[in-house]
Design an enzyme around this catalytic site. Structure first.
Site, short mmCIF file in Angstrom:
data_model
loop_
_atom_site.label_atom_id
_atom_site.label_comp_id
_atom_site.label_asym_id
_atom_site.label_seq_id
_atom_site.Cartn_x
_atom_site.Cartn_y
_atom_site.Cartn_z
N HIS A 101 -56.66 36.02 77.26
CA HIS A 101 -57.18 37.26 76.66
C HIS A 101 -57.26 38.41 77.66
O HIS A 101 -58.18 39.23 77.63
CB HIS A 101 -58.55 37.05 76.00
N ASP A 109 -51.68 32.19 75.27
CA ASP A 109 -52.50 31.79 74.11
C ASP A 109 -51.93 32.52 72.91
O ASP A 109 -52.21 33.69 72.71
CB ASP A 109 -53.96 32.19 74.39
N HIS A 117 -50.68 28.92 66.95
CA HIS A 117 -50.69 30.26 66.36
C HIS A 117 -49.70 31.19 67.06
O HIS A 117 -49.54 31.13 68.28
CB HIS A 117 -52.10 30.84 66.28
N GLU A 171 -54.79 33.99 64.16
CA GLU A 171 -55.83 33.14 64.77
C GLU A 171 -56.84 34.02 65.49
O GLU A 171 -58.04 33.85 65.37
CB GLU A 171 -55.20 32.13 65.74
N GLU A 172 -56.30 34.99 66.24
CA GLU A 172 -57.17 35.87 67.02
C GLU A 172 -57.93 36.85 66.13
O GLU A 172 -58.84 37.52 66.56
CB GLU A 172 -56.36 36.63 68.07
ZN LIG Z 1 -55.31 30.62 70.90
#
Ligand SMILES: [Zn+2]
Length: 355
Positions: free
Chosen positions: A319, A177, A62, A209-210
């Site tokens: 995150h 990420d 992503h 995605e998030e």
């Molecule tokens: Zn991810």
């Protein structure tokens, strides 16, 4: 290891739903010859209209990252926060964010919490909530915020510059990420082009995605894969735990999850991949995750069902503003993905069915 592509990808601005900058970067950094296409959701496809060979495999990563959106502008110019993705409130105070204004410029703001001098005993003892926090642009009125081109709905991401420490195999930055996954995916697609595999490999750089695993729902329907391999930047758990509780350590290779909250990984595909890692002597780790989910969740349930595995590149402090990742883990992820693709064929795919 050349980290310039990872640097460009991770420094780019792209919270969930606002991935255009990252998407537009892809044509400049992709070195392969397959055709690139984008859709209106900011999903980017690599080799979508390929020749249909026996087996079609979707590689997904992503392109979005966790961020925030301005939820309100207070009369005194302070900005409220709406999360795009999962954040922990106590990681936020005193951190800098870049907010994109209506001209596409980036304006700095600092996350402010009430100074201790002004806090009551009751306020000190209660936990920090997102609505206790504001972003301060250094202004004193809503008019000044408007003049800066910022209003409700303006997106923001952490202001963090990527750094590499090659002598320690270490990377530090934001959005690992899943931009590390994006870099790995590009490298895998470019490398296998020279191998002439009897497979149709389609790259999916998915959005949102998030924001709830949304872009991949659309890209999986569009690609209609038989199999899928999902690259992720996944949380390393070795700062506060030791094995066997810790299952995702830095410098120990990609993590292959048997389960998470969104998917029971196909046991046949999972053991096939782990077998390849053992045979080729590529470092990798196995995990059983009771939380978290990836694009594997929507992809494996798409169409007629798609056996899917997830290769997670361990990232500490995912995150949040600053993540650590390992060059060795990145390299092992690329290597393992290539070896899996070299070994997959129709017979292997058929063996994933009970009869
Ligand atoms: Zn991810």
């Amino acid at each position: 290891m050349d980290t310039s592509r990872i640097e460009k990808l991770t420094n780019a601005f792209g919270p969930a739903g606002f991935e255009t900058e990252v998407a537009r970067l892809i044509p400049n950094i992709y070195k392969g010859s397959k055709k690139l296409e984008a859709d209106t959701m900011n999903n980017v496809f690599i080799g979508l209209k390929g020749e249909k060979k026996k087996l079609r495999i979707m590689l997904d990563a992503h392109i979005d990252e966790v961020g925030f959106m301005v939820s309100y502008v207070h009369d005194n110019g302070m900005l409220g926060l709406h999360a795009l993705g999962g954040w922990v409130e106590h990681n936020l105070p005193s951190q800098i964010f870049l907010i994109r204004n209506d001209k596409g410029e980036y304006i700095r703001g600092v996350v402010a919490s009430k100074p201790p001098h002004f806090m009551s005993e009751e306020e000190r003892s209660r936990g920090l909530k997102l609505d206790h926090l504001v972003v301060d642009l250094g202004v004193s009125s809503a008019d000044e915020v408007r003049e800066l081109g910022i209003g409700i709905g303006s997106p923001m991401v952490p202001e963090v510059a990527f750094k590499a420490f090659p002598e320690r195999n270490l990377l530090m930055g934001k959005a690992f990420d899943c931009r590390l996954g994006v870099a790995a995916l590009l490298e895998v697609i470019e490398t296998i082009e020279e191998l002439n595999l009897d497979l149709e490999v389609v790259g999916s750089l998915s959005s949102q995605e998030e924001g709830g695993l949304r872009g991949a729902q659309v890209s999986a329907r569009r690609i209609e894969p038989d199999l899928a391999l999902v690259f992720e930047g996944c949380p390393a758990d070795d700062s506060f735990l030791a094995p066997p509780e810790a299952q995702t350590l830095l410098h120990h290779g990609p993590m292959l999850r048997h389960v998470d909250r969104g998917m029971l990984t196909h046991p046949g595909f999972q053991s096939f991949a782990l077998g390849i890692a053992r045979k080729q002597d590529i470092a990798c780790q196995e995990a059983v995750r009771s939380g978290g989910s990836t694009n594997g969740s929507p992809i494996h349930l798409s169409n007629a069902g798609v056996p899917t595995i997830v290769l997670g590149i361990p990232v500490r402090y995912i995150h949040s503003h600053y993540g650590y990742a390992s060059m060795k883990d990145y390299g092992a992820t690329v290597e393992l993905a290539i070896e899996i693709l070299k070994a997959i064929n129709e017979e292997v795919y058929q063996s994933f069915k009970p009869f």
